[in-house]
Design an enzyme around this catalytic site. Structure first.
Site, short mmCIF file in Angstrom:
data_model
loop_
_atom_site.label_atom_id
_atom_site.label_comp_id
_atom_site.label_asym_id
_atom_site.label_seq_id
_atom_site.Cartn_x
_atom_site.Cartn_y
_atom_site.Cartn_z
CE LYS A 79 1.89 5.55 7.66
NZ LYS A 79 2.16 4.23 7.05
CB SER A 154 6.08 3.70 7.39
OG SER A 154 4.82 3.31 6.85
CB SER A 178 3.91 0.28 7.07
OG SER A 178 5.22 0.52 6.69
N1 GLN Z 1 9.39 -1.21 5.66
C1 GLN Z 1 8.93 -1.35 4.30
C2 GLN Z 1 9.55 -0.26 3.46
O1 GLN Z 1 10.38 0.40 3.95
C3 GLN Z 1 7.44 -1.29 4.25
C4 GLN Z 1 6.92 0.07 4.43
C5 GLN Z 1 5.42 0.12 4.34
O2 GLN Z 1 4.74 -0.89 4.48
N2 GLN Z 1 4.92 1.30 4.06
O3 GLN Z 1 9.24 -0.09 2.33
#
Ligand code: GLN
Length: 487
Positions: A79, A154, A178
């Protein structure tokens, strides 16, 4: 045309060790797949083909000399939140579009030491803020099961790339869901470890008390192999925990008769899509057939997790992202008039809308006069959420439920509505607030889209999670399915 992509990481590792294939052949095959398919998916921000081929040639020497580890010669992707020396590390943001990291994240160097091959860096929501991969400066990623839908976020690039078999595995990070939510939406297996198990050094910080890196792959068996390399104490990360790391591949085969599975009633509420509910139910039935016992439990403070998270995460991100000031590295605006102009325009032009929204919310919540009302309160409620899990694990061995309230949604469907986007993580966020480990495992399809079962464990119980997931995967083949257009 080779069919390596149908094999799991574990199988590829065996073929490499047996000398049936070379890392050069394998790496080349995956690079061709990326070339062939990624114009549609957009799952990679950077592909490092030449470097990967060089690494593969090195790995082949090690494999032939007999000094190889299980991941030697196996291609993976990172990532783009993990710093990679000499390779662009963008975090999905214009702010870091030209940033070439001068050092490797600990996770990256651990994989390097084992001789794994890096194919490239995967697309992601900007600074890991999002649930659909639509906030990326590099454009959205498409879900390989239906390219009109999102892959989740994400870590959407990692999930889509693994699902389409453009890489056998990838790293991800999970601050509020995420790893698990995109794994669910793309039909792959992902694990968010206990907070502190995997080093955060060189993993660009979003919300430091929640962020945790973990593996994303086809199966639990593959995740076990990857986690054994990723996990471990790191003196460069002050929140890394000194604990002995087991070989996560040992114990995968343990019988699960008598396993007590807790089903929190809050995870099966009216917000859950009916088709998803049915698929989850049949997975639970399968567990019962495997000898597990299903126990109704409650996590009464679950309802607080989204509001608490959206105070804590923005507060921490507002502090973490203050380092992007146009001075030391990253984006700098043209011809600043003075220092103030340099700061405001560099940040104004370098960050996207969702990142700005979070910085503003976080700065507000931390400001004098509001700190007690918001941040302190949220931290207190966080304890209640953790206590829910403590109590639950006195009663049961693992907790199960859906990873996401619905299957992959359409591109653009929630992009203008932050609250509905935030609710995508309603079943995953509490896990990060408590710091316990959680997985998503593919268990079927709703409306032809993958559904992920979430398995939550007690602190440092990753071996058990992997064992519980593996036993299911031994008796089903959901994790083996490949989206038609990518087969
Ligand atoms: N969807 C959540 C956010 O927008 C979690 C994102 C993540 O785990 N990095 O913060």
């Amino acid at each position: 045309m080779s069919h390596y992509h149908e094999k799991s990481l574990t199988e590829l590792s065996r073929l490499l060790h047996a000398g049936d294939i070379s890392s050069v052949e394998l790496t080349d095959a995956y690079l061709s797949r990326i070339k062939q398919h990624d114009a549609v998916l957009n799952s990679f921000i950077t592909v490092v083909g030449d470097q990967a081929m060089q690494q593969a040639a090195e790995a082949d020497k090690v494999l032939r000399s007999g000094g190889a580890g299980p991941l030697t010669g196996v291609p993976i992707a990172h990532k783009d939140i993990f710093c990679t020396q000499g390779i662009k590390t963008s975090c999905g943001s214009k702010m870091l579009d030209s940033f070439i990291s001068p050092y490797d994240a600990t996770v990256v160097s651990r994989f390097k030491q084992t001789g794994a091959i890096v194919l490239g860096k995967t697309n992601m929501d900007e600074f890991a803020m999002g649930s659909s991969n639509e906030t990326s400066y590099y454009g959205p990623v498409k879900n390989p099961w239906d390219i009109g839908t999102v892959p989740g976020g994400s870590s959407g690039g990692s999930a889509a790339a693994v699902a389409a078999r453009l890489t056998p595995a990838a790293t991800g990070t999970d601050t509020g869901g995420s790893i698990r939510q995109p794994a669910a939406l793309c039909g792959i297996t992902g694990l968010k470890p206990t907070y502190g198990l995997v080093s955060r050094y060189g993993m660009i910080a979003f919300a430091s008390s929640l962020d945790q890196g973990g593996p994303m792959a086809q199966s639990a068996e593959d995740c076990a192999l990857l986690l054994s390399t990723m996990a471990g104490f790191d003196e460069k990360d002050s929140t890394s925990i000194e604990t002995s790391i087991p070989d996560y591949s040992i114990g995968l085969e343990n019988p699960i008769e008598g396993l007590r599975i807790g089903l929190p009633k809050e995870y099966f509420d009216e917000g859950l899509d009916d088709n998803v509910r049915q698929v989850i139910q049949s997975a639970l039935d399968r567990y019962r057939e495997l000898g597990a016992e299903l126990v109704d439990i409650a996590l009464p403070n679950s309802g607080l997790s989204v509001p608490v998270y959206y105070v804590v995460a923005p507060a921490e991100c507002s502090a973490n992202l203050s380092r992007f000031d146009g001075v030391r590295y990253g984006y700098r605006c043209d011809e600043p008039r003075d220092l103030f102009d340099l700061y405001t325009r560099s940040r104004g032009e370098g960050f996207g809308a969702e990142v700005k929204r979070r910085i503003m919310v976080g700065t507000y919540a931390l400001s004098a006069g509001y700190y007690d009302a918001y941040y302190l309160k949220a931290q207190q409620l966080r304890h209640l959420i953790s206590d829910d899990f403590k109590r639950a694990f006195e009663q049961v061995d693992v907790i199960m439920g859906p990873a996401s309230p619905e299957p992959a949604f359409k591109l653009g469907e929630k992009a203008e509505d932050p609250i509905s986007m935030y609710l995508s993580d309603i079943y995953t966020i509490a896990v990060n607030l408590a710091g316990v480990p959680g997985m998503s495992v593919p268990v079927g399809f709703a409306d032809n889209k993958p559904v992920g079962l979430q398995i939550i464990g007690n602190y440092f119980d990753e071996s058990r999670l992997l064992n519980v997931a593996h036993k299911y995967q031994q008796s089903t083949d959901w994790h083996r399915q490949i989206p038609e257009d990518f087969n």
